[in-house]
Design an enzyme around this catalytic site. Structure first.
Site, mmCIF file in Angstrom:
data_model
loop_
_atom_site.group_PDB
_atom_site.id
_atom_site.type_symbol
_atom_site.label_atom_id
_atom_site.label_comp_id
_atom_site.label_asym_id
_atom_site.label_seq_id
_atom_site.Cartn_x
_atom_site.Cartn_y
_atom_site.Cartn_z
ATOM 1 N N LYS A 214 3.822 -15.475 1.721
ATOM 2 C CA LYS A 214 4.009 -16.104 0.403
ATOM 3 C C LYS A 214 5.517 -16.264 0.192
ATOM 4 O O LYS A 214 6.101 -15.772 -0.781
ATOM 5 C CB LYS A 214 3.353 -15.219 -0.677
ATOM 6 C CG LYS A 214 3.306 -15.819 -2.064
ATOM 7 C CD LYS A 214 2.315 -16.960 -2.223
ATOM 8 C CE LYS A 214 2.408 -17.579 -3.602
ATOM 9 N NZ LYS A 214 1.558 -18.782 -3.747
ATOM 10 N N TYR B 197 0.814 -1.219 0.000
ATOM 11 C CA TYR B 197 0.000 0.000 0.000
ATOM 12 C C TYR B 197 0.845 1.265 0.000
ATOM 13 O O TYR B 197 0.389 2.312 -0.441
ATOM 14 C CB TYR B 197 -0.907 0.035 1.240
ATOM 15 C CG TYR B 197 -2.215 -0.695 1.082
ATOM 16 C CD1 TYR B 197 -2.237 -2.020 0.664
ATOM 17 C CD2 TYR B 197 -3.420 -0.064 1.366
ATOM 18 C CE1 TYR B 197 -3.436 -2.692 0.540
ATOM 19 C CE2 TYR B 197 -4.619 -0.731 1.240
ATOM 20 C CZ TYR B 197 -4.617 -2.049 0.831
ATOM 21 O OH TYR B 197 -5.813 -2.713 0.720
ATOM 22 N N ASP C 249 -11.811 -9.678 4.461
ATOM 23 C CA ASP C 249 -13.127 -9.718 3.805
ATOM 24 C C ASP C 249 -13.643 -11.154 3.754
ATOM 25 O O ASP C 249 -14.821 -11.422 3.979
ATOM 26 C CB ASP C 249 -13.059 -9.172 2.363
ATOM 27 C CG ASP C 249 -13.327 -7.677 2.286
ATOM 28 O OD1 ASP C 249 -13.062 -6.969 3.279
ATOM 29 O OD2 ASP C 249 -13.797 -7.203 1.233
HETATM 30 C C1 IPM Z 1 -10.255 -1.796 4.191
HETATM 31 C C2 IPM Z 1 -10.573 -1.108 2.897
HETATM 32 C C3 IPM Z 1 -9.484 -0.077 2.608
HETATM 33 C C4 IPM Z 1 -8.180 -0.828 2.487
HETATM 34 C C5 IPM Z 1 -9.751 0.801 1.388
HETATM 35 C C6 IPM Z 1 -11.053 1.552 1.496
HETATM 36 C C7 IPM Z 1 -8.617 1.743 1.116
HETATM 37 O O1 IPM Z 1 -10.712 -2.040 1.883
HETATM 38 O O2 IPM Z 1 -10.137 -1.093 5.207
HETATM 39 O O3 IPM Z 1 -10.138 -3.014 4.194
HETATM 40 O O4 IPM Z 1 -7.874 -1.385 1.424
HETATM 41 O O5 IPM Z 1 -7.444 -0.862 3.468
HETATM 42 MG MG MG Z 2 -10.676 -4.056 2.549
#
Ligand code: IPM
Ligand code: MG
Length: 358
Positions: free
Chosen positions: A190, A140, A250
């Site tokens: 990984k 990121y 997720d």
């Molecule tokens: C999360 C979200 C964020 C991330 C986005 C909105 C930038 O998906 O908090 O998981 O990728 O961290």
């Molecule tokens: Mg996310």
């Protein structure tokens, strides 16, 4: 006075934060906490109003706060912007500027929601895991990054970068968290392909002897993704980098029934914490009173625990949520196709939780 900054954001953010705010205020008064609440823009609305997804002055207020409660950012309106100007950048900058490196995403099954999961009841029974995601490094934030428009063909690159100190501090949070839970830590990586992951394995193994009471497993990220749907109850604490943690959290959320239920806390070295639901801004249902406020309400529970040192307040919010679900209240996301339960709206769900706060 405890200062809490509310950042409703975009899409369903304002709706879910409005309900969570009611819960925050009522619980605070029940536990004798004097709150100083302030609200500010972040994300797309801030781009529209101020030309930037995060203003310096909002960052300053955040620095002076005890905690921040955020809704969600982003939406199709801002989809064509370059990555570094998008609504999400406001959130990423906030995490990074405030040093909130440890992202706690607990995923467990509420007994009443067992049938809302797409997995079979016997598979999801007993799920109780904590996904611990490193939040201020990795893919990121790594440099170099960017799109080279002058190259032919046009190229783009991002860099996955971690140093051993960044790895060690999150890994220690992982071991410490496992210690007060079921004493099992899964490090997800990984390392068969990525040097960065090889360094993670090395640091995890170096730190592990300090926690002889915790059982450690190194798990490749692809096989972890598979095990999460095959046998999710085996996991206790998962520690991993930013990108893998984004994806796996997720997945972990969804197997418990709905992304609309998962709270999170992002913590740094000081006491400051940022609390937000794991779900996004869901622009398709924004403004229709269909959103599930429970992930944000459960994030308020984490706020009481981690930033206000009031675990009892957190527990009572969680109990109220459990009770409301047990009585059958469901927002649309918690109802599987073919089930004819009548859904409740976002505001009504908030009211029901408030009624359950004792
Ligand atoms: C999360 C979200 C964020 C991330 C986005 C909105 C930038 O998906 O908090 O998981 O990728 O961290
Ligand atoms: Mg996310």
């Amino acid at each position: 006075m405890e200062k809490v900054l509310l950042l409703p954001g975009d899409g369903i953010g304002p709706e879910v934060v409005a309900q969570a705010r009611r819960v925050l205020e009522v619980s605070a008064s029940q536990y004798g906490v004097d709150l100083d609440l302030e609200e500010a823009g972040i994300g797309g609305n801030s781009i529209d109003d101020h030309g930037t997804p995060l203003r310096e002055e909002v960052l300053d207020i955040a620095r002076q706060s005890k905690a921040i409660l955020l809704g969600a950012v982003g939406g199709p309106r801002w989809d064509d912007l370059p990555v570094l100007d998008r609504p999400e950048r406001g959130l990423l900058r906030m995490r990074s500027e405030l040093g909130l490196f440890a992202n706690l995403r607990p995923a467990s099954v509420f007994p009443a929601l067992v049938s809302a999961s797409t997995l079979r009841p016997e598979v999801i029974e007993g799920i109780d895991m904590l996904v611990l995601r490193e939040l201020t490094g990795g893919l990121y934030f790594g440099e170099p990054r960017g799109i080279d428009e002058s190259a032919a063909p046009v190229r783009a690159c991002n860099s996955m970068v971690y140093d051993e100190n960044e790895i060690e501090r999150i890994v220690r949070v992982g071991f410490e968290s496992a210690r007060i839970r079921r004493k099992h830590l899964t490090h997800v990586h990984k390392a068969n392909v990525l040097e960065v992951s090889q360094l993670w394995v090395r640091v995890v193994d170096r730190v592990a002897p300090d926690y002889p009471d915790v059982e450690l497993v190194h798990q490749l990220v692809d096989s972890c993704a598979m095990l999460l749907v095959r046998d999710p109850a085996r996991f206790d604490v998962i520690v991993t980098g930013n990108m893998f943690g984004d994806i796996l959290s997720d997945e972990a959320a969804m197997i418990t029934g709905s992304l609309g239920m998962l709270p999170s806390a992002s913590l740094g070295e000081g006491g400051l914490g940022l609390y937000e639901p794991v779900h996004g801004s869901a622009p398709d249902i924004a403004g229709q009173d269909k959103a599930n406020p429970l992930a944000t309400i459960l994030s308020v529970a984490m706020l009481f625990e981690h930033s206000l040192s009031l675990p009892e307040a957190g527990r009572s919010i969680r109990q109220a949520v459990t009770a409301v679900l047990a009585k059958g209240a469901r927002t649309p996301d918690l109802i599987l196709e073919g089930d004819c339960t009548k859904p409740v709206g976002c505001a009504e769900m908030g009211t029901l939780v408030l009624e359950g706060l004792s």
